[in-house]
Enzyme design. Structure first.
Site, PDB file in Angstrom:
ATOM      1  N   LYS A 113      38.841  44.564  32.818  1.00 37.76           N
ATOM      2  CA  LYS A 113      37.479  44.833  33.283  1.00 37.76           C
ATOM      3  C   LYS A 113      36.839  45.961  32.472  1.00 37.76           C
ATOM      4  O   LYS A 113      35.634  45.908  32.168  1.00 37.76           O
ATOM      5  CB  LYS A 113      37.469  45.200  34.774  1.00 37.76           C
ATOM      6  CG  LYS A 113      37.477  43.994  35.697  1.00 37.76           C
ATOM      7  CD  LYS A 113      36.111  43.334  35.730  1.00 37.76           C
ATOM      8  CE  LYS A 113      35.974  42.121  36.637  1.00 37.76           C
ATOM      9  NZ  LYS A 113      36.959  41.073  36.546  1.00 37.76           N
ATOM     10  N   LYS A 195      42.223  28.203  31.461  1.00 36.64           N
ATOM     11  CA  LYS A 195      42.191  27.566  32.767  1.00 36.64           C
ATOM     12  C   LYS A 195      40.761  27.502  33.278  1.00 36.64           C
ATOM     13  O   LYS A 195      39.864  28.122  32.716  1.00 36.64           O
ATOM     14  CB  LYS A 195      43.073  28.338  33.733  1.00 36.64           C
ATOM     15  CG  LYS A 195      42.760  29.829  33.751  1.00 36.64           C
ATOM     16  CD  LYS A 195      43.541  30.579  34.789  1.00 36.64           C
ATOM     17  CE  LYS A 195      42.932  31.945  34.979  1.00 36.64           C
ATOM     18  NZ  LYS A 195      43.300  32.632  36.180  1.00 36.64           N
ATOM     19  N   LYS A 198      35.701  30.806  37.390  1.00 36.28           N
ATOM     20  CA  LYS A 198      34.481  30.906  38.186  1.00 36.28           C
ATOM     21  C   LYS A 198      33.260  31.167  37.334  1.00 36.28           C
ATOM     22  O   LYS A 198      32.162  30.748  37.658  1.00 36.28           O
ATOM     23  CB  LYS A 198      34.603  32.043  39.202  1.00 36.28           C
ATOM     24  CG  LYS A 198      35.350  31.615  40.438  1.00 36.28           C
ATOM     25  CD  LYS A 198      34.926  32.462  41.632  1.00 36.28           C
ATOM     26  CE  LYS A 198      36.118  32.772  42.517  1.00 36.28           C
ATOM     27  NZ  LYS A 198      36.508  34.146  42.554  1.00 36.28           N
TER      28      LYS A 198
END
Ligand code: TRP
Length: 332
Positions: A113, A195, A198
């Site tokens: 992050k 993968k 979102k």
């Protein structure tokens, strides 16, 4: 395992996709019949990345509606919003005294992050795993159904729980990541890289809210090639992924047929993708339609949230009584 307590949650930062379904929600649905379950929408965690909070209500109700559409039953499990359990914030404060700067800075998700948002390396982000530990142990839960990416957070939750016990006395059992025997499932994206996600590569991710035509379009765009030229060849990653997705949503005979077509070099990827697209549509459409109806049913959503908060609140209040007593924060 009998009478075990289960806790898990998903951050409302975007649309739920097939990876969330097969990695987490499908397990939740199975577990609600066997255990005492607490499943929440992690709205507080989503604040760490400074989203536009005008969208919060939308995102939270979407996840809740999708939970229910996937088969979660508010009468079996506690379905709730993280922010409705204020006791979690109190436990988070106590656990913060037992969490060290060094270990928090080493966390993979924190480092990731900080790379993504260098101007917003806030303390909430640093202590994200502490809040997650509080979510879990406030119910004295031991089983936490999560995907592979959460393993480090679970290890930290165990450490915080053990440290608390050492310092103040035995209050918390050790929480562990849980899945049903099978390997942790990773749902590949349609472009052969990584993968489903979102927020990233949305064209290669199938969301539970995708319309039929969009699902068909995404599946038909998946990367293929001219097909194998030798019998029983190994599959390139992007082809293996198409088979993996097919195993999730198509009938066993269907996948077996394309496996044997592949092995004797007669496979037609166009046909395979058409089949996959139709099976995917059949799988998603009922969930999408149910979720849409629930999302528009404000009375139902409110009832679910209230019922969930009452159940989760009862468990949290009971734990916090013990916690304050153990720490010595009781003066009369
Ligand atoms: N960190 C989890 C995720 O990103 C969400 C989460 C928050 C969670 N609190 C939790 C998961 C407690 C399991 C248990 O998916």
């Amino acid at each position: 395992m009998e009478n075990a307590i289960v806790m898990s949650g998903i951050r409302p930062t975007g649309f739920l996709h097939l990876g969330n379904y097969f990695g987490a929600v499908k397990n939740y649905v199975k577990m609600q019949d066997e255990f005492t379950c607490y499943f929440m929408v992690a709205d507080l965690h989503s604040l760490t990345t400074h989203p536009d909070t005008k969208e919060l209500k939308n995102h939270v109700t979407r996840v809740l509606a999708e939970y229910i559409a996937c088969g979660l039953d508010p009468d079996k499990a506690a379905l709730y919003c993280q922010s409705h359990i204020r006791e979690t914030a109190e436990l988070y404060l106590y656990l913060n005294m037992l969490a060290y700067k060094g270990e928090l800075e080493k966390t993979a998700t924190f480092k990731e992050k900080v790379r993504q948002q260098p101007d917003n390396a806030n303390a909430g982000l640093l202590t994200y795993p502490v809040l997650q530990a509080a979510d879990i142990i406030i119910h004295r839960a031991t089983l936490v159904p999560v995907g592979k990416d959460q393993e480090q957070h679970l290890e930290m939750a165990r450490n915080f729980a053990n440290r608390f016990n050492h310092r103040y006395g035995d209050v918390f059992p050790e929480p562990k990541a849980f899945n049903y025997g099978e390997q942790l499932i990773k749902v590949p994206s349609l472009d052969g890289t990584g993968k489903m996600s979102k927020s990233e590569n949305q064209n290669a991710t199938i969301y539970l809210a995708d319309e039929d035509e969009l699902i068909r379009k995404k599946v038909m765009k998946a990367k293929t090639d001219a097909g194998p030229t030798e019998p029983n060849s190994p599959k390139p990653d992007y082809i293996e992924n198409i088979f993996l997705l097919m195993k999730l949503v198509s009938a066993e005979e269907v996948t077996a047929k394309f496996e044997s077509d592949y092995n004797n070099c007669t496979i037609r990827y166009g046909d395979m993708k058409k089949q996959l697209a139709e099976d995917m549509v059949k799988f998603i459409a009922p969930i999408r339609e149910k979720a849409e109806a629930i999302r528009n049913n404000h009375t139902l959503l409110r009832e679910v949230m209230e019922k969930g908060a009452a159940k989760a609140g009862k468990s949290a209040v009971a734990t916090m009584e013990i916690v304050r007593q153990a720490i010595g924060l009781k003066y009369y």
